[in-house]
Motif scaffolding. Sequence first.
Motif, PDB file in Angstrom:
ATOM      1  N   HIS A 128       1.068  -0.889   0.707  1.00  0.00           N
ATOM      2  CA  HIS A 128       0.189  -0.561  -0.122  1.00  0.00           C
ATOM      3  C   HIS A 128       0.877   1.158   0.071  1.00  0.00           C
ATOM      4  N   ASP A 129       0.296   2.390  -0.468  1.00  0.00           N
ATOM      5  CA  ASP A 129       1.226   3.427  -0.776  1.00  0.00           C
ATOM      6  C   ASP A 129       0.823   4.421   0.715  1.00  0.00           C
ATOM      7  N   LEU A 130       0.079   3.432   1.086  1.00  0.00           N
ATOM      8  CA  LEU A 130      -0.052   4.697   3.078  1.00  0.00           C
ATOM      9  C   LEU A 130      -0.486   6.317   2.622  1.00  0.00           C
ATOM     10  N   PRO A 131      -0.932   7.314   3.319  1.00  0.00           N
ATOM     11  CA  PRO A 131      -1.816   6.426   4.215  1.00  0.00           C
ATOM     12  C   PRO A 131      -2.568   5.646   3.634  1.00  0.00           C
ATOM     13  N   ALA A 132      -3.261   4.063   4.851  1.00  0.00           N
ATOM     14  CA  ALA A 132      -4.436   3.323   3.816  1.00  0.00           C
ATOM     15  C   ALA A 132      -5.768   4.290   5.073  1.00  0.00           C
ATOM     16  N   GLU A 133      -6.804   3.346   3.939  1.00  0.00           N
ATOM     17  CA  GLU A 133      -8.100   3.848   4.845  1.00  0.00           C
ATOM     18  C   GLU A 133      -8.155   2.413   5.877  1.00  0.00           C
ATOM     19  N   ILE A 134      -8.163   2.802   7.052  1.00  0.00           N
ATOM     20  CA  ILE A 134      -8.332   1.565   7.723  1.00  0.00           C
ATOM     21  C   ILE A 134      -9.462   1.447   9.023  1.00  0.00           C
ATOM     22  N   THR A 135     -10.244   0.204   8.762  1.00  0.00           N
ATOM     23  CA  THR A 135     -11.440  -0.135   9.539  1.00  0.00           C
ATOM     24  C   THR A 135     -11.075  -0.203  10.686  1.00  0.00           C
ATOM     25  N   ASP A 136     -11.765   0.862  11.807  1.00  0.00           N
ATOM     26  CA  ASP A 136     -11.684   0.673  12.818  1.00  0.00           C
ATOM     27  C   ASP A 136     -10.328   1.979  13.807  1.00  0.00           C
ATOM     28  N   ILE A 137      -9.774   2.194  12.767  1.00  0.00           N
ATOM     29  CA  ILE A 137      -8.712   3.148  12.863  1.00  0.00           C
ATOM     30  C   ILE A 137      -8.750   4.501  12.742  1.00  0.00           C
ATOM     31  N   SER A 138      -9.125   3.960  11.208  1.00  0.00           N
ATOM     32  CA  SER A 138      -9.436   5.949  10.832  1.00  0.00           C
ATOM     33  C   SER A 138     -10.687   6.375   9.883  1.00  0.00           C
ATOM     34  N   CYS A 139     -11.242   4.948  10.210  1.00  0.00           N
ATOM     35  CA  CYS A 139     -12.883   5.166   9.439  1.00  0.00           C
ATOM     36  C   CYS A 139     -13.491   3.576  10.545  1.00  0.00           C
ATOM     37  N   VAL A 140     -15.024   3.730   9.549  1.00  0.00           N
ATOM     38  CA  VAL A 140     -15.701   3.142  10.244  1.00  0.00           C
ATOM     39  C   VAL A 140     -15.436   1.508   9.171  1.00  0.00           C
ATOM     40  N   ARG A 141     -15.236   1.279   8.206  1.00  0.00           N
ATOM     41  CA  ARG A 141     -15.357   0.514   7.098  1.00  0.00           C
ATOM     42  C   ARG A 141     -13.906   1.116   6.148  1.00  0.00           C
ATOM     43  N   GLY A 142     -12.900   0.670   5.300  1.00  0.00           N
ATOM     44  CA  GLY A 142     -11.812   0.823   4.433  1.00  0.00           C
ATOM     45  C   GLY A 142     -11.392   0.293   4.127  1.00  0.00           C
ATOM     46  N   GLU A 143     -10.136   0.757   3.667  1.00  0.00           N
ATOM     47  CA  GLU A 143      -9.317  -0.728   2.478  1.00  0.00           C
ATOM     48  C   GLU A 143      -9.126  -1.608   2.948  1.00  0.00           C
ATOM     49  N   MET A 144      -8.412  -1.907   4.409  1.00  0.00           N
ATOM     50  CA  MET A 144      -8.685  -2.904   4.822  1.00  0.00           C
ATOM     51  C   MET A 144      -8.978  -3.066   6.744  1.00  0.00           C
ATOM     52  N   THR A 145      -8.601  -3.877   7.083  1.00  0.00           N
ATOM     53  CA  THR A 145      -8.828  -3.977   8.650  1.00  0.00           C
ATOM     54  C   THR A 145      -7.622  -3.598   9.391  1.00  0.00           C
ATOM     55  N   ALA A 146      -8.204  -3.617  10.403  1.00  0.00           N
ATOM     56  CA  ALA A 146      -6.660  -3.403  11.344  1.00  0.00           C
ATOM     57  C   ALA A 146      -5.809  -5.008  11.811  1.00  0.00           C
ATOM     58  N   GLN A 147      -6.534  -5.610  11.592  1.00  0.00           N
ATOM     59  CA  GLN A 147      -6.395  -6.919  12.365  1.00  0.00           C
ATOM     60  C   GLN A 147      -4.729  -6.718  10.706  1.00  0.00           C
TER      61      GLN A 147
END
Lengths: 392, 392, 392
Positions: C325-344
């Motif tokens: 990923h080229d970062l920053p990613a949209e991360i579920t539970d970190i930066s949004c409710v549903r994103g490109e990948m999960t926090a795990q």
Amino acid sequence: MEFEEILSSLPEKEGNGLYRKDFLRTWDMSDEDIKLIASAAAGLKALRDRNISSKFFDSGIAVSMFNNSKNMGMEFAFASGCDMLGLTLREMSGRIGPGSLAETAAMVSYMADVIGIRDGRYIEKSSRYMTRMVNTLKESRDNGVMAQRPYVINLGSDEDSPVQTISDLEHMALHFGGIENLRGKKIAVTWAYSPDGTRPLAVPNGIVSLLSRFGTNLVLAYPEGYELMPGTEERAAANAANSGGSFTRTNSMEEAFENADVVYPVNWAPYNFLQSRTDFCDANLERGIELLEHELKENNMQFVDWECTESMMEKTKGAAALLLHDLPAEITDISCVRGEMTAQVYNANMDSLLVQAGLRPYVIAAMVMLTKSEDPKAVLKSLKEKAVKRYI
Amino acid sequence: MEFEEILSSLPEKEGNGLYRKDFLRTWDMSDEDIKLIASAAAGLKALRDRNISSKFFDSGIAVSMFNNSKNMGMEFAFASGCDMLGLTLREMSGRIGPGSLAETAAMVSYMADVIGIRDGRYIEKSSRYMTRMVNTLKESRDNGVMAQRPYVINLGSDEDSPVQTISDLEHMALHFGGIENLRGKKIAVTWAYSPDGTRPLAVPNGIVSLLSRFGTNLVLAYPEGYELMPGTEERAAANAANSGGSFTRTNSMEEAFENADVVYPVNWAPYNFLQSRTDFCDANLERGIELLEHELKENNMQFVDWECTESMMEKTKGAAALLLHDLPAEITDISCVRGEMTAQVYNANMDSLLVQAGLRPYVIAAMVMLTKSEDPKAVLKSLKEKAVKRYI
Amino acid sequence: MEFEEILSSLPEKEGNGLYRKDFLRTWDMSDEDIKLIASAAAGLKALRDRNISSKFFDSGIAVSMFNNSKNMGMEFAFASGCDMLGLTLREMSGRIGPGSLAETAAMVSYMADVIGIRDGRYIEKSSRYMTRMVNTLKESRDNGVMAQRPYVINLGSDEDSPVQTISDLEHMALHFGGIENLRGKKIAVTWAYSPDGTRPLAVPNGIVSLLSRFGTNLVLAYPEGYELMPGTEERAAANAANSGGSFTRTNSMEEAFENADVVYPVNWAPYNFLQSRTDFCDANLERGIELLEHELKENNMQFVDWECTESMMEKTKGAAALLLHDLPAEITDISCVRGEMTAQVYNANMDSLLVQAGLRPYVIAAMVMLTKSEDPKAVLKSLKEKAVKRYI
């Protein structure tokens, strides 16, 4: 130019009148000082053009203050000139309050070698500000607050812009084959129309004060009422008399251009306007400033034909005068409907104008080197001999 | 000071307890660590005063983060200290969000050698932020994300300001002829009135914690209710007991000044206020913060006579105590109607105050050098011997 | 990697096709050019990891322009890459007006060695802007306005992001033990949901164009209607055919992940949307842009399950695909409710993602060195042999 030629134009050690000096106005510098700056700038340029390092400093800070007058060209010139010598730039935003000048000046100066200030909006205030800065730094140094003090370079005040005008002089010298060849040349410095129309006097004041010193036939042209700062024309006349040239004033742009070797069409606001604006500003009369500026712009419109056009250029010596401008210019059909010069004139002269602007980093670097070094000739020689590559 | 003398005050290789360490609080450093920083700072200053390069780095990045607390003096100190060693400064604006700390910390750190953080507004939060940054960087380094990690320097937190206080210590040492001569000296750290009145505790907390370590007779004075952070007075008392000095507290500025060798009058907001402000801030109660600040300012006005005046200075040892302040000060008749000190006191002591402030770049540079070098003595010696001129 | 191994992977003098070139799009560079950048980057990293100076410049200016697209990671990467070589960064804010491009380009370029531009918001306009900058600089150089010209590095345009994608390639090469080992690997580049959802195409366009060149089995997945720029898929197909790999397209994220060696889940806006936004922008239809963005975000919500989850990762080769990923990613539970990948997924792969991002400074530095040096192998060799310590 050959490096040896440049070196030989530099005076021997005893000649550096700029050692530990500040650079506020060209008329506080001798002809020898001015030529020294031009030669040192040429020397630094010759080194760089040969991919030889001109790092004079191993580390150190250069501080810039651009108060009320952003100017991308001068900002990059200062950044580049300082970088070329090895200094790190640190920009100050916001003018230092008068109450705490000694304290704030110290905070920025403990490890600074040079401070570049551009502060051109307010008549008298700007140059007074620079002078106070110089005096404060001297005092702090004398009182042992700092082990050394930075020197101040004026990057444009209410009354002069020495980096610009010495670059202009050097550009002319390169064009005509030496400062001595300016003798007898007709130089037209003339007001030109601009829709903004409230430019400060630093450049016209400075250019008239400097270019009258070398035996030139300087003609200053402006519409009635668009006077420069009191004392400027007298200074030019005295310079002309001293150096065997002439100084004349006219209200006709055509007359000035007639057979000129060099033309410098540039807009400025009349001294009376600038003085009133400063007074209104002191009194916080913002509405008054607006009205004043509106009035000036209306008045300017009588003189929209003060424009550097192709037919005006045809009046000059061989229709081939050297065109100068401190840039950015107001250009008809590019940045405005009617401006200081037409797009044709601008485009035909653009390369030369850009070469002129490109000399400023070297002039700045030369000033810094000269104020720090008692023997600039030896410094340039040793840089040349060490011949460290600027890049591998 | 002579360079050889400074060198001999530096311990041999095994002594550098600061190698690969961060600089968050002086009370996490040993007395030897503190003296090492002071000696290394003196060594770097001695090099520079002799026009000898102190370039420890050939390239590298220093990152600064000033969150909620601009301070021009500290900003230039950090810029200058880093430049002196050869690092390039890159400023981050805006605090890094907690969610992505590991990622953002990496983004700024791949090639950074040091991160200077000033973040003093919020009790606990500020120091917790710095600690989290340190831990995140350690983890990234351990996990192989970066080949090396930058070390963190606290440029002012909620609880300490080690660059400031070690500079203060060094200024005192230079004044009295050595840290060992602080033994038995009476040092008055006292609250002073300021119209702003909401200054954080970093400096008073830090100065009381540090200056109590060297056998001094430290007196802390403040109006009832203006407590420092919990634990600070206990720390000072323990330090005094350990080092053979004394620590006393009083509610009288006069008593503190009486026969003092050093006076440090400075405003701070009481711990309780700062704690409440942080709570309100967490709860987004902006109106509550306003009311809280208003209430404190009203309360402060009972204590407008907590001011360092000429007659107060006359109470000190020989009417000639060394005056300290971390600047900028609130100065009566200069920046406000009633402040921390009068214009007379400020003007009489300005040069000394500015010399004090001027030590900070060297303290910062010393910290950076010490965390990167196992053998600082050898480094300073080799810089001295190579004797590369800082400028030609 | 061993330094000798890296050196031997560099071609001899005649091989540097990047000398005096700009870096706008990878598909204008040959495979040898790409490998040369990767090798030079590895060489510079090897030097730094051994505390050896990589200062290629003694002084000089790097200019950065981030227009409409701040990106802290890329900003620090450019700053770090330039510092590593000895260049001083100067940031330009604000895009240069088209009217005065020649003049403004000169003002920033007299002493600049490189200009890094990120300008990704507007389809066609962004790359046209970079191309015009290159052409203007060439012309100025040819006309003698400057003694040398800076070269342009694309830090992210509407169509490519070569610094990012070459870093990605290098990260994969390090993971799989060489670019040649990418042959036959299944690489999934897939659209992923993001609440913002209006990301430009530079990265997906660029990565598909670059990674299809090395014999890979590249699968591109996106929901119907989310096309890349016209020509991209054709380019990928041709690359695959030329290099003995394959290129396929699917509308199923699952299919793409199935048995993949590498996965690159990333959000982008469809070409049609970006094209319309540019048209609306040209027409100053701000309300239209708002509606357009709203409509896209609504449409995106049909595809919230295009998310890189743990169960998706389990479908990959050995449940152990390399995640890019080229970062920053949209991360579920970190930066949004549903994103490109999960926090795990993010947390499990964070170190690798950060290592990937950390290669960018070296790729930038390699590009600068390659455009300035005819013989990069000799340069790296001489830096290694001189072995100047980066810090003492």
